[in-house]
Enzyme design. Structure first.
Site, PDB file in Angstrom:
ATOM      1  CB  THR A 218     -64.303   2.721  -5.459  1.00 26.49           C
ATOM      2  OG1 THR A 218     -64.517   1.459  -6.088  1.00 26.49           O
ATOM      3  CG2 THR A 218     -64.026   2.554  -4.004  1.00 26.49           C
TER       4      THR A 218
ATOM      5  NE  ARG B 285     -63.863  -7.653  -9.146  1.00 26.95           N
ATOM      6  CZ  ARG B 285     -63.686  -6.355  -8.884  1.00 26.95           C
ATOM      7  NH1 ARG B 285     -64.542  -5.714  -8.130  1.00 26.95           N
ATOM      8  NH2 ARG B 285     -62.648  -5.717  -9.361  1.00 26.95           N
ATOM      9  CB  VAL B 286     -64.032  -9.523  -3.235  1.00 24.17           C
ATOM     10  CG1 VAL B 286     -63.498  -8.402  -2.349  1.00 24.17           C
ATOM     11  CG2 VAL B 286     -65.281 -10.139  -2.607  1.00 24.17           C
ATOM     12  N   GLY B 287     -63.174  -6.972  -5.278  1.00 28.34           N
ATOM     13  CA  GLY B 287     -62.040  -6.205  -5.795  1.00 28.34           C
ATOM     14  C   GLY B 287     -61.119  -5.747  -4.678  1.00 28.34           C
TER      15      GLY B 287
ATOM     16  CB  THR C 138     -60.811   4.576  -7.389  1.00 26.27           C
ATOM     17  OG1 THR C 138     -62.012   4.265  -8.121  1.00 26.27           O
ATOM     18  CG2 THR C 138     -60.091   5.702  -8.081  1.00 26.27           C
ATOM     19  N   GLY C 139     -60.387   2.153  -9.350  1.00 24.78           N
ATOM     20  CA  GLY C 139     -60.020   1.612 -10.658  1.00 24.78           C
ATOM     21  C   GLY C 139     -60.101   0.096 -10.651  1.00 24.78           C
TER      22      GLY C 139
ATOM     23  N   GLY D 248     -59.722  -3.214  -9.708  1.00 21.29           N
ATOM     24  CA  GLY D 248     -59.278  -3.713  -8.413  1.00 21.29           C
ATOM     25  C   GLY D 248     -58.284  -4.848  -8.468  1.00 21.29           C
TER      26      GLY D 248
END
Ligand code: ASP
Length: 337
Positions: A197, A225-227, A248-249, A251
């Site tokens: 991201t 899917r949403v992070g 970032t990473g 989520g």
């Protein structure tokens, strides 16, 4: 090595990545305007944002224009056009944007639109809502003049077809989203300098803060899917009186601790940006050390005075910084060596 950050002048100069300088992080402070973005590729975004910031423009405009650079970059497989698809071969994008007054907008799991950051800004400015998802976000984008496009590039389609052969969802530290093309045209996990991201934070000449975050999310995620990235408070948070943070990473773990909001709240209580990022990373590690060993999470923060800091679970996280005096990419300290 004491508490130092590695500054990769080599990358900025366009020369060898193996050329490193060392400089105390504490020197990166108290200047405005300033712009910081996650990962090495953030430097390209910063260059665009700087055009606005250096002309006394508003941080929010700098954020949007900078994010669009990364979204349009086909070679970046984790943001915007060319981002890796979900398990069903669909590219679904997430983004959010926020200004110094708490105004914010977000789109989640939106297909076919190359610049989700701009749609998120429209949601913020033209609707009574903060979040639009899926088909609703797409419909809103089309109603507002955005073009419908196929975002699945041949490279990303090939990577997905390759992935389908084993269909294993196994995010790998620092290369969660990154596949690279081998000589025989197949893809393998691993790669350098091109993943994850982009989270962007800017402080303009007038002292106003803004932030943005945009991603295609984890490669080969479940459809829908949403992070953390488009979730205000998780992937991004801005408070004009205090500072801003982005993440970032993996989520799911950032959402669990409402990561970016937590960083800003630690800054409100007096911690420096770096100490605040570290505090949240420490909490994640403490909650489940074994789990934390296997994933990357990084936070980046900018306070309202222009002080910058970052911290990550694992080595390998970096951010790019642009101010009148600096143009650098900084390797971030981590919890695990
Ligand atoms: N945070 C993003 C997500 O979970 C992915 C990343 O930054 O690697 O969707």
């Amino acid at each position: 090595m004491e508490r130092r950050s590695f500054i990769r002048n080599g990358i900025i100069a366009g020369t060898s990545i193996s050329s490193y300088d060392y400089k105390p992080l504490e020197n990166i402070s108290a200047t405005k305007p300033i712009m910081v973005s996650t990962w090495d590729f953030g430097k390209y975004a910063n260059t665009e944002g700087w055009k606005i910031l250096s002309a006394n423009g508003h941080a929010l405009d700098a954020i949007e224009q900078a994010a669009r650079v990364t979204e349009a970059d086909e070679s970046n497989k984790t943001v915007g056009y060319g981002g890796y698809p979900d398990r069903d071969g669909r590219v679904t994008l997430d983004a959010c944007i926020m200004d110094e007054s708490g105004n914010c907008g977000s789109v989640m799991a939106m297909e076919h639109i190359k610049h989700p950051i701009s749609v998120a800004r429209k949601v913020m400015e033209k609707t009574p809502h903060i979040i639009l998802v899926g088909d609703g976000a797409l419909q809103f984008a089309l109603d507002n003049g955005f073009q419908k496009e196929n975002l699945l590039t041949p490279d990303s389609k090939k990577a997905w077809e390759d992935w389908l052969k084993n269909s294993k969802y196994e995010p790998v530290i620092n290369i969660e989203n990154q596949l690279f093309k081998k000589q025989d045209n197949s893809f393998a996990l691993g790669g350098i300098n091109n993943h994850d991201t982009i989270g962007l934070l800017a402080l303009d000449a007038a002292g106003k803060l803004s932030g943005g975050c945009t991603t295609s999310g984890m490669a080969f995620k479940m459809h829908g899917r949403v992070g953390d990235s488009p979730v205000i408070g998780a992937g991004l948070f801005v408070d004009g009186e205090v500072g801003a943070a982005t993440a970032t990473g993996v989520g799911e773990e950032v959402i669990r601790c409402v990561g970016s909001h937590s960083v800003v709240e630690y800054m409100r209580n007096g911690l420096s940006p770096k100490e605040a990022c570290k505090k949240v990373v420490d909490r994640i590690a403490k909650r489940d050390l074994e789990k934390a060993k296997k994933m990357q999470i990084g936070f980046l923060a900018l306070d309202k005075s222009g002080n910058v800091g970052a911290y990550a679970l694992q080595k390998g996280f970096s951010y790019a910084l642009k101010s009148a005096s600096e143009e650098i990419v900084i390797a971030v300290e981590s919890y695990f060596d």
